[in-house]
Design a protein around this motif. Structure first.
Motif, PDB file in Angstrom:
ATOM      1  N   LEU A 245       0.858  -1.257   0.053  1.00 53.14           N
ATOM      2  CA  LEU A 245       0.020   0.003  -0.021  1.00 53.14           C
ATOM      3  C   LEU A 245       0.842   1.336  -0.046  1.00 53.14           C
ATOM      4  CD1 LEU A 245      -2.967   0.770   0.420  1.00 53.14           C
ATOM      5  CD2 LEU A 245      -2.487   1.513   2.274  1.00 53.14           C
ATOM      6  N   LEU A 246       2.049   1.090   0.746  1.00 57.03           N
ATOM      7  CA  LEU A 246       2.794   2.305   0.770  1.00 57.03           C
ATOM      8  C   LEU A 246       3.301   2.596  -0.608  1.00 57.03           C
ATOM      9  CD1 LEU A 246       3.266   3.977   3.325  1.00 57.03           C
ATOM     10  CD2 LEU A 246       5.768   3.266   3.130  1.00 57.03           C
ATOM     11  N   THR A 247       3.824   1.592  -1.502  1.00 57.79           N
ATOM     12  CA  THR A 247       4.456   2.104  -2.678  1.00 57.79           C
ATOM     13  C   THR A 247       3.113   2.644  -3.576  1.00 57.79           C
ATOM     14  OG1 THR A 247       3.610  -0.304  -3.500  1.00 57.79           O
ATOM     15  CG2 THR A 247       5.952   0.138  -2.484  1.00 57.79           C
ATOM     16  N   THR A 248       1.944   2.066  -3.508  1.00 58.92           N
ATOM     17  CA  THR A 248       1.069   2.706  -4.154  1.00 58.92           C
ATOM     18  C   THR A 248       0.702   4.249  -3.819  1.00 58.92           C
ATOM     19  OG1 THR A 248      -0.185   0.636  -4.216  1.00 58.92           O
ATOM     20  CG2 THR A 248      -1.686   2.588  -4.212  1.00 58.92           C
ATOM     21  N   LEU A 249       0.823   4.413  -2.498  1.00 60.66           N
ATOM     22  CA  LEU A 249       0.645   5.899  -1.990  1.00 60.66           C
ATOM     23  C   LEU A 249       1.562   6.777  -2.672  1.00 60.66           C
ATOM     24  CD1 LEU A 249      -1.509   7.172  -0.005  1.00 60.66           C
ATOM     25  CD2 LEU A 249      -1.606   4.655  -0.124  1.00 60.66           C
ATOM     26  N   ILE A 250       2.796   6.174  -2.593  1.00 56.13           N
ATOM     27  CA  ILE A 250       3.878   7.097  -3.244  1.00 56.13           C
ATOM     28  C   ILE A 250       3.589   7.244  -4.822  1.00 56.13           C
ATOM     29  CG2 ILE A 250       6.337   6.917  -3.911  1.00 56.13           C
ATOM     30  CD1 ILE A 250       6.723   5.591  -1.275  1.00 56.13           C
ATOM     31  N   GLY A 251       3.214   6.383  -5.276  1.00 60.04           N
ATOM     32  CA  GLY A 251       2.675   6.443  -6.770  1.00 60.04           C
ATOM     33  C   GLY A 251       1.423   7.528  -6.971  1.00 60.04           C
ATOM     34  N   LEU A 252       0.523   7.479  -5.810  1.00 60.89           N
ATOM     35  CA  LEU A 252      -0.591   8.536  -5.762  1.00 60.89           C
ATOM     36  C   LEU A 252      -0.151   9.933  -5.811  1.00 60.89           C
ATOM     37  CD1 LEU A 252      -3.390   6.529  -3.814  1.00 60.89           C
ATOM     38  CD2 LEU A 252      -3.390   7.259  -6.321  1.00 60.89           C
ATOM     39  N   ARG A 253       0.942   9.930  -4.661  1.00 59.07           N
ATOM     40  CA  ARG A 253       1.408  11.165  -4.662  1.00 59.07           C
ATOM     41  C   ARG A 253       2.025  11.821  -5.820  1.00 59.07           C
ATOM     42  NH1 ARG A 253      -0.134  14.819  -2.077  1.00 59.07           N
ATOM     43  NH2 ARG A 253       0.331  13.904   0.208  1.00 59.07           N
ATOM     44  N   GLU A 254       2.748  11.055  -6.417  1.00 61.90           N
ATOM     45  CA  GLU A 254       3.554  11.525  -7.466  1.00 61.90           C
ATOM     46  C   GLU A 254       2.358  12.009  -8.607  1.00 61.90           C
ATOM     47  OE1 GLU A 254       6.873  11.188  -8.172  1.00 61.90           O
ATOM     48  OE2 GLU A 254       6.960  11.879  -9.991  1.00 61.90           O
ATOM     49  N   ALA A 255       1.424  11.115  -8.925  1.00 61.63           N
ATOM     50  CA  ALA A 255       0.306  11.538  -9.983  1.00 61.63           C
ATOM     51  C   ALA A 255      -0.444  12.684  -9.509  1.00 61.63           C
ATOM     52  CB  ALA A 255      -0.452  10.330 -10.188  1.00 61.63           C
ATOM     53  N   ALA A 256      -0.741  12.918  -8.169  1.00 58.77           N
ATOM     54  CA  ALA A 256      -1.763  13.572  -7.922  1.00 58.77           C
ATOM     55  C   ALA A 256      -1.207  15.125  -7.298  1.00 58.77           C
ATOM     56  CB  ALA A 256      -2.742  13.122  -6.428  1.00 58.77           C
ATOM     57  N   GLY A 257       0.101  15.110  -7.201  1.00 61.13           N
ATOM     58  CA  GLY A 257       0.645  16.284  -6.811  1.00 61.13           C
ATOM     59  C   GLY A 257       0.768  16.729  -5.308  1.00 61.13           C
ATOM     60  N   ALA A 258       1.561  17.615  -5.000  1.00 63.21           N
ATOM     61  CA  ALA A 258       1.885  17.794  -3.550  1.00 63.21           C
ATOM     62  C   ALA A 258       0.745  18.258  -2.923  1.00 63.21           C
ATOM     63  CB  ALA A 258       2.944  18.623  -3.591  1.00 63.21           C
ATOM     64  N   ASP A 259      -0.464  18.904  -3.560  1.00 63.43           N
ATOM     65  CA  ASP A 259      -1.254  19.467  -2.564  1.00 63.43           C
ATOM     66  C   ASP A 259      -2.796  18.272  -2.314  1.00 63.43           C
ATOM     67  OD1 ASP A 259      -0.178  21.789  -2.345  1.00 63.43           O
ATOM     68  OD2 ASP A 259      -1.046  22.616  -4.279  1.00 63.43           O
ATOM     69  N   ALA A 260      -2.602  17.204  -2.969  1.00 64.12           N
ATOM     70  CA  ALA A 260      -3.706  16.432  -2.875  1.00 64.12           C
ATOM     71  C   ALA A 260      -3.731  15.596  -1.493  1.00 64.12           C
ATOM     72  CB  ALA A 260      -3.609  15.225  -4.016  1.00 64.12           C
ATOM     73  N   VAL A 261      -4.970  15.789  -1.226  1.00 62.51           N
ATOM     74  CA  VAL A 261      -5.070  15.015   0.070  1.00 62.51           C
ATOM     75  C   VAL A 261      -5.138  13.200  -0.045  1.00 62.51           C
ATOM     76  CG1 VAL A 261      -6.534  14.570   2.193  1.00 62.51           C
ATOM     77  CG2 VAL A 261      -6.461  16.939   1.256  1.00 62.51           C
ATOM     78  N   LEU A 262      -4.345  12.742   0.340  1.00 63.73           N
ATOM     79  CA  LEU A 262      -4.202  11.286   0.450  1.00 63.73           C
ATOM     80  C   LEU A 262      -4.728  10.443   1.776  1.00 63.73           C
ATOM     81  CD1 LEU A 262      -0.815  10.914  -1.539  1.00 63.73           C
ATOM     82  CD2 LEU A 262      -3.139  11.138  -2.501  1.00 63.73           C
ATOM     83  N   VAL A 263      -5.322   9.162   1.291  1.00 63.52           N
ATOM     84  CA  VAL A 263      -5.747   8.362   2.268  1.00 63.52           C
ATOM     85  C   VAL A 263      -5.070   7.071   2.296  1.00 63.52           C
ATOM     86  CG1 VAL A 263      -7.843   7.426   3.269  1.00 63.52           C
ATOM     87  CG2 VAL A 263      -8.060   9.444   1.906  1.00 63.52           C
ATOM     88  N   ALA A 264      -4.606   6.578   3.367  1.00 65.08           N
ATOM     89  CA  ALA A 264      -4.012   5.258   3.321  1.00 65.08           C
ATOM     90  C   ALA A 264      -4.895   4.359   4.457  1.00 65.08           C
ATOM     91  CB  ALA A 264      -2.570   5.161   3.654  1.00 65.08           C
ATOM     92  N   LYS A 265      -5.381   3.116   3.897  1.00 65.49           N
ATOM     93  CA  LYS A 265      -6.073   2.397   4.855  1.00 65.49           C
ATOM     94  C   LYS A 265      -5.548   1.000   4.557  1.00 65.49           C
ATOM     95  CE  LYS A 265     -10.332   3.447   7.123  1.00 65.49           C
ATOM     96  NZ  LYS A 265     -10.797   2.170   7.677  1.00 65.49           N
TER      97      LYS A 265
END
Ligand SMILES: [Zn+2]
Length: 330
Positions: A219-239
């Protein structure tokens, strides 16, 4: 219209979401094959107790016991005619517990997959899927949830149907997909493709992320991919699930320790994830340790793959490949 989640996100560096709903109920006596959602009507005290256990453990956000609350899912339990009643009860009980917390708690109306395939692969039309989610969203909204929390989604059709179905309520939506197949969802979607698809959605999700899946490292690798794609301002969720699912005596078991989940939470903070919680197998005991770890942690720069593997365990080849591409690209 509730804006409490947005407000809390602007005031706080992170929010702690809850842990498992379904697997926790099975641990307190819900028979295998029964719908946890029926307990909103039949065992309201047990539902209240579970909400309260997560609030007491330090959660800022609790999800309603309505994951399988679309008519499509309830049909498997001959309860497709009770969508409003079941979802209303789920939200009311959560609202009641939140009201007694003595601090601000976000009540998030959980909406999981219909479990059906959309045309042309399956039978369900977009109109039917959207109507099913609209019916559920309306009941949750009228009973006072602050946000509609669309989770464990694996296809774009389902994502679109859920968000479109939620639209009439006027509530903010949070969307998380389950990336459980070599760094992709069951239908082959990557984190980057998910972010791209969210640009087409109305309303635009307040937060996006990953849930469930195959363990914290993945999941953490997915979140790093999401951060890269969504940009620094996006609010991200990890569950994340509580460790990697394993078969024990013919049943799926989650054996992640509170310490593992605490370390996962710290690494999520390092990635800049703002909403962190657990999924299957995550108990209030895990959440309590996560809270303490998050409060004590000063974020450092995001981990590389070696650090993730060393601290949280192996990742799939597919997730590893995507991560390496990100590393080269960025
Ligand atoms: Zn899960």
């Amino acid at each position: 219209m509730s804006d409490v989640l947005r407000k809390m996100l602007s005031e706080r560096p992170w929010l702690l979401a809850d842990g498992a709903t379904g697997t926790s109920f099975f641990a307190t006596g819900l028979p295998t094959g029964h719908a946890p959602e029926l307990w909103n009507l039949d065992e309201p005290d047990k539902v209240r107790d579970q909400y309260r256990a997560f609030v007491d453990a330090g959660c800022d956000i609790i999800l309603t016991n309505s994951f399988g609350g679309t008519r499509n899912r309830l049909k498997l339990h001959q309860a497709e005619g009770r969508v409003a009643e079941i979802n209303t009860a789920a939200a009311r009980l959560a609202r009641e517990v939140a009201g007694q917390a003595g601090r601000e708690i976000v009540v998030a109306g959980s909406m999981g997959p219909t479990g059906e395939m959309y045309m042309p692969l399956g039978e369900l039309t977009m109109t039917q899927g959207t109507a099913a989610y609209a019916e559920q969203a309306k009941a949750l909204a009228e009973a006072g949830v602050d946000v509609l929390w669309i989770e464990t989604i694996y296809s774009f059709e389902e994502l679109t149907a859920a968000v479109t179905g939620a639209r009439a309520t006027g509530l903010p939506v949070v969307c998380t997909m389950s990336f459980d197949t070599a760094g992709r969802t069951m239908m082959g979607i990557t984190a980057a493709q998910f972010v791209e698809e969210t640009h087409k959605l109305t309303p635009s999700p307040l937060a996006v992320g990953g849930n469930c899946g195959i363990g914290p490292s993945e999941l953490l690798t997915t979140l790093i991919g999401l951060r890269e794609a969504a940009g620094a301002d996006a609010v991200l969720v990890a569950k994340s699930n509580c460790g990697v699912p394993e078969f024990v005596d013919g049943e799926i078991a989650y054996q992640g320790t509170p310490e593992l989940m605490a370390d996962y939470a710290r690494l999520c903070l390092d990635v800049g994830v703002q909403i962190i919680g657990g999924c299957c197998g995550t108990t209030p005991a895990h959440i309590r340790v996560m809270r303490a770890a998050m409060e004590a942690h000063t974020p450092v720069s995001p981990p590389n793959l070696e650090t993730i593997i060393e601290r949280l365990g192996q990742v799939s080849r597919g997730a590893e490949k995507q991560f390496r591409q990100l590393d080269e690209g960025g």
